[in-house]
Write a protein that holds these residues in place. Structure first.
Motif, PDB file in Angstrom:
ATOM      1  N   TRP A   1     -11.802 -47.030  -0.656  1.00 21.19           N
ATOM      2  CA  TRP A   1     -12.354 -48.030  -1.553  1.00 21.19           C
ATOM      3  C   TRP A   1     -12.088 -47.740  -3.025  1.00 21.19           C
ATOM      4  O   TRP A   1     -12.160 -48.660  -3.851  1.00 21.19           O
TER       5      TRP A   1
ATOM      6  N   GLU B   1      -7.700 -49.474  -1.635  1.00 24.25           N
ATOM      7  CA  GLU B   1      -8.203 -50.842  -1.736  1.00 24.25           C
ATOM      8  C   GLU B   1      -7.959 -51.415  -3.124  1.00 24.25           C
ATOM      9  O   GLU B   1      -7.592 -52.587  -3.282  1.00 24.25           O
TER      10      GLU B   1
ATOM     11  N   GLY C   1      -8.409 -58.641  -2.031  1.00 20.46           N
ATOM     12  CA  GLY C   1      -9.048 -57.402  -1.627  1.00 20.46           C
ATOM     13  C   GLY C   1     -10.451 -57.379  -2.188  1.00 20.46           C
ATOM     14  O   GLY C   1     -10.983 -58.395  -2.633  1.00 20.46           O
TER      15      GLY C   1
ATOM     16  N   TYR D   1     -10.764 -51.478   4.324  1.00 24.14           N
ATOM     17  CA  TYR D   1     -10.844 -52.942   4.211  1.00 24.14           C
ATOM     18  C   TYR D   1      -9.435 -53.529   4.188  1.00 24.14           C
ATOM     19  O   TYR D   1      -8.636 -53.228   5.065  1.00 24.14           O
TER      20      TYR D   1
ATOM     21  N   SER E   1      -6.751 -52.940   2.624  1.00 28.76           N
ATOM     22  CA  SER E   1      -5.614 -52.009   2.577  1.00 28.76           C
ATOM     23  C   SER E   1      -5.175 -51.591   3.965  1.00 28.76           C
ATOM     24  O   SER E   1      -4.042 -51.146   4.156  1.00 28.76           O
TER      25      SER E   1
END
Length: 555
Positions: free
Chosen positions: A92, A96, A106, A448, A450
């Motif tokens: 994150w 991401e 994103g 997520y 990515s």
């Protein structure tokens, strides 16, 4: 190459890794001898264990090319043998963000809206993503693995720099044991290929140490080491903590103190800070000193405790022993053996533990940058052993290998495996336009976009900290877990808003089973996650798919 059975430079090789290193290092330090060449070493002397670099084609990064290739190959294997999740920041706060920078979709966490993080580190991965995109090779698997392989390569370079430093300060014999300890450390194996700011901080710290002015070092360079330290601080401001005693020592021993400040430290600091400000100005759209914001939030305001707090002694009683693992007795033993010039390393370790102990929020990864310092003491301990050396090496190698393989391949792997299921949903589903995913798990449990690389509608339970000072503040995840079933019926009172797929830990299934049954959700996949579940994190992850009345949702 002729190698005397069981011995290299008078040192017994008593482990698999030791034997491999023996072959790659050759009979004489820093050079590789072909069978037709004869080593010109005086009989009975230790000349064969002194630093010698031919500077020929067999040298790479100042070391024997076979050793370099072995280290790189080991870290590449390391990369592919770590298939588990550690902390959310691994994705994150790096991948991401990079995905959002390049592909314009994103999710950016609250740290980015509050400008607590800088774009310098994600920019590295964004550059990789952009190159892959321009080449038409931006497949989801390459977006996942190329950044990790890049991190593995940097970690291999750091390993070699630690080995080179110890050769300069001592000899190849001591350097070999320090190198052995570094390579077989389970926590280094677990972290060194992850896309964490802590990993980059550790890499830059080791390489900077190679140029730091220690007694006996032949590569000292104030500009190089201070530039690397400055870059580490730009990436993660707390990187300055272990360097405070080292910088103070350098300043105290430097005769030309004013010259050091005016002609080395200040120019380096000005250039790196300016670079950081420009990069963040481009992506934030306004001038931002993220390093100050980061320190203000985590240190001055201590708001990091929102994500958990530990007693002051946690690093000494749990964190540090766990990170060192079975190296701990060798570290303690080595502290009594090393020369006085290494006291600064011990001071650095203790200082870092003390400073982090004053903060409420504590994590294992925060002290990762001092682990290479500890390996110096462990290497000295191994070098001093005589009778029990074989048993000690076997113990270290086997215990760390088992722990590294378990944490890298088994513990907490479900949150990555389930992303493969979502990828299949995106790329092998004719009804993808109608698909959506809701991850009803502790927030940021999974990567997520990515790890999906498709603009699939996805949602997770939010958990930003309270920045307003409310005493009764509850995040969305807290409200959900107070009464999951009630929350779901209230949130999805209209069937048109229901997600097609739900992802949950198995511990939540019984709690929400009436909702799953009433809305025609059926379990379609199960993934093992961990043997050590905690509260709302279960052993397994379940994927539920909503079936349409009278027919199935075709996947």
């Amino acid at each position: 190459m002729k190698v005397q059975k069981g011995r290299v430079c008078g040192v017994e090789c008593t482990s698999c890794l030791g034997n491999i290193l023996k072959v790659f290092l050759g009979n004489k330090e820093g050079e590789w001898r072909e069978p037709r060449l004869k080593a010109e070493t005086p009989s009975g002397s230790e000349a064969g264990c002194k630093l010698k670099s031919s500077g020929g084609p067999t040298d790479l990064l100042g070391e024997n090319i076979y050793l370099v290739l072995f280290t790189i190959a080991l870290r590449i294997c390391n990369c592919f043998l770590v298939q588990t999740s550690f902390v959310p920041d691994e994705y994150w706060q790096s991948l991401e963000v990079a995905h959002h920078m390049v592909f314009n979709y994103g999710y950016l966490t609250w740290e980015w809206t509050e400008r607590l993080r800088g774009y310098t580190y994600p920019l590295i991965f964004a550059s990789i993503y952009k190159i892959l995109h321009l080449l038409g090779k931006d497949s989801v698997q390459l977006l996942i693995w190329i950044p990790r392989l890049s991190q593995a390569l940097l970690s291999a370079i750091a390993d070699l720099r630690l080995y080179s430093l110890m050769k300069q300060l001592e000899n190849q014999q001591v350097a070999r044991w320090v190198f052995f300890c570094q390579l077989c450390s389970w926590f280094t194996w677990y972290c060194c290929t992850r896309t964490l700011t802590n990993t980059m901080e550790t890499v830059l710290t080791i390489i900077a140490l190679f140029y730091y002015p220690l007694e006996g070092s032949k590569s000292m360079n104030s500009v190089k080491y201070s530039s690397l330290v400055a870059l580490a601080v730009i990436i993660r401001p707390t990187a300055v903590i272990p360097w405070i005693p080292l910088l103070f020592r350098h300043f105290w021993q430097e005769q030309k103190k004013l010259d050091l400040i005016l002609h080395k430290f200040l120019p380096v600091g000005f250039v790196t800070l300016s670079l950081s400000l420009i990069i963040d100005r481009i992506f934030f759209g306004q001038w931002t000193l993220v390093q100050y914001n980061f320190l203000k939030f985590n240190v001055l305001q201590n708001l990091g405790s929102f994500y958990g707090s530990h007693p002051w002694h946690w690093y000494f009683s749990q964190g540090f022993p766990a990170v060192l693992g079975t190296h701990l007795p060798f570290f303690i033993h080595g502290c009594f053996l090393t020369p006085k010039r290494y006291r600064i390393f011990l001071v650095t370790v203790l200082w870092t533990l003390l400073v982090y102990s004053m903060l409420s929020h504590k994590e294992f990864r925060f002290i990762y940058p001092v682990l290479p310092f500890c390996m110096v003491f462990c290497g000295y301990s191994l070098n001093s052993l005589k009778t029990w050396k074989k048993a000690a090496l076997s113990f270290l190698f086997l215990s760390n290998t088992l722990l590294a393989l378990y944490t890298g391949l088994v513990h907490q792997r479900g949150t990555l495996d389930v992303m493969t299921n979502i990828q299949e949903l995106c790329y092998n589903n004719p009804n993808i336009s109608k698909a959506s995913v809701f991850m009803m798990m502790p927030c940021h449990s999974t990567p997520y976009y990515s790890h999906v690389h498709y603009p699939l509608p996805m949602r997770f339970l939010q958990c930003p900290p309270d920045l307003t000072g409310k005493s009764d503040y509850l995040v969305e995840a807290d409200i959900f877990y107070l009464n999951p079933l009630k929350w779901l019926y209230r949130e999805f009172h209209n069937d048109s808003t229901l997600p097609t797929h739900l992802i949950i830990f198995n511990v939540l299934e019984k709690e929400i089973s009436p909702f799953l049954i009433s809305h025609n959700y059926e379990r379609t996949a199960v993934f093992f996650h961990t043997h050590f579940p905690e509260h709302w994190t279960g052993n397994h992850i379940y994927v539920y798919e909503r079936k349409l009345k009278g027919k199935l949702n075709q996947r």
